[in-house]
Design an enzyme around this catalytic site. Sequence first.
Site, PDB file in Angstrom:
ATOM      1  N   ILE A 128      30.163 -49.349   6.143  1.00  0.00           N
ATOM      2  CA  ILE A 128      29.560 -50.482   6.088  1.00  0.00           C
ATOM      3  C   ILE A 128      29.392 -50.913   4.560  1.00  0.00           C
ATOM      4  CG2 ILE A 128      27.092 -51.316   6.373  1.00  0.00           C
ATOM      5  CD1 ILE A 128      26.664 -49.801   8.957  1.00  0.00           C
ATOM      6  N   GLY A 129      29.211 -50.046   3.597  1.00  0.00           N
ATOM      7  CA  GLY A 129      29.311 -50.581   2.126  1.00  0.00           C
ATOM      8  C   GLY A 129      30.390 -51.185   1.839  1.00  0.00           C
ATOM      9  N   TRP A 171      32.652 -52.456   3.537  1.00  0.00           N
ATOM     10  CA  TRP A 171      32.855 -54.018   4.424  1.00  0.00           C
ATOM     11  C   TRP A 171      32.340 -55.154   3.443  1.00  0.00           C
ATOM     12  CZ3 TRP A 171      29.110 -57.606   5.910  1.00  0.00           C
ATOM     13  CH2 TRP A 171      29.397 -58.439   6.931  1.00  0.00           C
ATOM     14  N   HIS A 172      31.137 -54.903   2.467  1.00  0.00           N
ATOM     15  CA  HIS A 172      30.688 -55.611   1.612  1.00  0.00           C
ATOM     16  C   HIS A 172      31.703 -56.061   0.536  1.00  0.00           C
ATOM     17  CE1 HIS A 172      27.120 -54.350   3.753  1.00  0.00           C
ATOM     18  NE2 HIS A 172      26.784 -55.779   3.481  1.00  0.00           N
ATOM     19  N   GLY A 173      32.775 -55.111   0.269  1.00  0.00           N
ATOM     20  CA  GLY A 173      33.607 -55.367  -0.739  1.00  0.00           C
ATOM     21  C   GLY A 173      34.043 -53.899  -1.144  1.00  0.00           C
TER      22      GLY A 173
END
Lengths: 458, 387
Positions: A371-372, A374-376
């Site tokens: 999930i982290g 996914w942000h970059g």
Amino acid sequence: MWLVPPQHRPFGLFLGSVAGIIWILSDGGLTSLDALLVTMTLLMIGAVWWIIRPVDYVWTDNDYLTSILGLGSIAVLWVSLGVLQDDDLLNLLIFASPVVIGGVIAIRGLFTQDNTQQSLMSLAQFSVVVIIIILVAIKVPQLADFFGYALDWDAQSLSTASPFLWLGFSYIAFRLMALLFDFRAGRLSKTNLSLRDTITYVIFFPAFTAGPIDRAQRFLPEIAQTKPLDASRMVEGTTRIAVGVFKKFVIADSLALIAMSPQLIEVTDGAGGFWLMLYLYAFQIFFDFSGYSDVAIGLGRLYGITLPENFDRPYLQPNVQQFWQRWHITLSTWFRVYYFTPLSRFFITRKRKPPNFVIILVAQLTTMGLIGLWHGITWNFLLWGLWHGLGLFAHKMLADNTRGWTKRVNARVWSRRLMYWGSVFVTFNFVALGWVFFALPNVDSSLNMLARLFGFGG
Amino acid sequence: MARWDWLVKPEQPYTRGFVVRVLIKVILLFVLINLVYLVVQPLPMINQLTIYNTIVPGRERFPYADNPTEVYNLSIGNIDGIFSAHRLVGDAIRDDEFRVLLLGDSGVWGWLLDNDQTFDACLNRGEFQTSAGYNLFAYNLGYPITNVLKDILILQEALQYDPDAIVWFTTLEGMYDDDQLAHPIIQANREDVRRLIDENSLSFDVSQLPQTPNILERTLVGQRRALADWFRLQFYGLAWSMTDYDHTNPRFFRSPVQNFPPSEGIPNRGDIEVGGLTADLLAFDVLEAGIAMASNNDVPVLLVNEPIFRGQGANSDLRYNDLYPRWAYDAYRQMLSEQVSENGWSYVDLWDFVPPERFTDFPLHYDAEYTCRVAETLAPEILSLAD
């Protein structure tokens, strides 16, 4: 939409969404890179639809019309850009288009030569890998710069660096993967998958840049049932939009003036100042993101689509698990359905099953790490995810081992209330401290900020 | 979801009539609020509302920024607004204080200097005392534009805070009559400026000032920018309280040019021929009005001709710097000293006090060390005003 006759509303939504993504991606002026991204987006969705539709699917008039409108939109885009006047590019497009289309057909044929569902499953798996590779390529800053320059003819002709920003691709990728996973799991069998509605689902413009990430099984039936705009939808839609605009442009943008940022921490003295800017950032990101979601949901209502909620008082939750059930709900649901649960099931069904706490730890850490990322794809986003993964693991262990004590505390009203608000305080601060990794650009500055929050460093 | 139940599950279903009634109420409320705003004109009152000097410390210099988001500071035009953010407003005068207000341009404000490097900081660190035992305490009322009319606009407001002396830094660039009314801060305070011009019989054509705001400009909609600026300034107050930071201080900048073209013209003033700078083109009447205004309040004024950069490269025999040809600046100094003699003003001429290598990015900006040296040089002159 309410001006469009009922039978044409789905096409209105489709064309509106195509126009919407062209408008969003070409913000600040249409470039060849923007046109390429729109083209790739539509072709990717077409390719995924080609894979997931039933083997015995018969093309309908709608599908033909959608193909003509979609390809026509792409052609109009390139013509308006003037690129088609260039002989080389014209030749490239003339020769490349059949190659691309033929390639997709050939790959599908290769995978499905025996026309079995199993072959299509393999093709779906292959497609997920391709989507993940593209996602990684645009999320790693160095790769994004490389591809940005390679693909942006305007930038090449000016010899300038091109900021490669495929706006909304994180959401496009997750919707496409959801389609492919659901197809593999047989969850799409009862869903009417026309090309038009599949494209609309993936690029539905109110939710294109900031979510929510809806699921096709829920979204697609709504397209077929769009009704004329009535008073309820008008009130609900405009109210949500107004609330969202206020949250984003009044509250979040005001907090952004002095919330935690790399520049501000450089010049701040004293732990009190650091805590203040940290809390301001926590509220800024909430109001910013939930404001966008409100606008998307409100616009969806006006168009007759009920998008899922994405935020529900996340900072008032007494533990980090409940926080993640109320923060970016559709993203965490996506990961729970398509990653956490299958991974946990995989471990649990092994003959030599690892200990429970190992399963929980691995599942929580990898889920939150992804999930982290996914942000970059940066160390900071990974650390932010792992921070939450550890928090979730710690909460699970604590909750499992303190059930009796919690029951006794909850027996009295005053101690239950004290426990609740104390837990909210701890959870909020845990989440806020995690934002340090999210907001700052590198590990050094994040660790420095954390040290200064507690009166160390300088 | 429960939190939106109030919206999606109303007690009675929404109807078209409901939507129309809401729209009508919205329009009526919008008109009513703007009408009330138009009548009450609350902006001056709002500008006095501030978190500075209460929740957060007052600023040590007036709010001003070219790049607000980087320095957590903001340029606002309204004179009440900029004063309300300043520490002068919040500091009660101490019994043993000799309160000195410093007026001037960006040099006094402290361009490219931190707050603890400006004239006022240097004077306050010096612990200077008058012969009667009062401690000199200086306030920075510089504002980063060269314009003497702006100085008396600030002075008029500042006099209510019981100063014991004024130190007024001036230079030729801020004295040209023809562009005194053109600066945004003058235009933003046009009514005060008009009054100032009338009361002091200053020789300005007030028709150059923008007209009195029309009805639309006096509504909430018309004044939204001023209101937003007030709001942002309050928000930046929190950053100010955390950082004491209000201005960027870059390590590298472009120094004033040393070599000049072979020209003796004054930039942007093609109508003034070589040798043609006369007293009637300069705002000596503004200096006179300011000093008189202070005198009427028994406040002495020390006039300072501020240091300028003197280039030593090509054509430096024609020009001191790119602002000043030698003939014009020399004529200005001559005229200023004549005015000083005629009027008996207290005056210090520091035009060549700072060596060229000490200037930073502009012919009127110099480094922290020489800022303090200028302050130390002026201190005895300032203290003598107390006697």
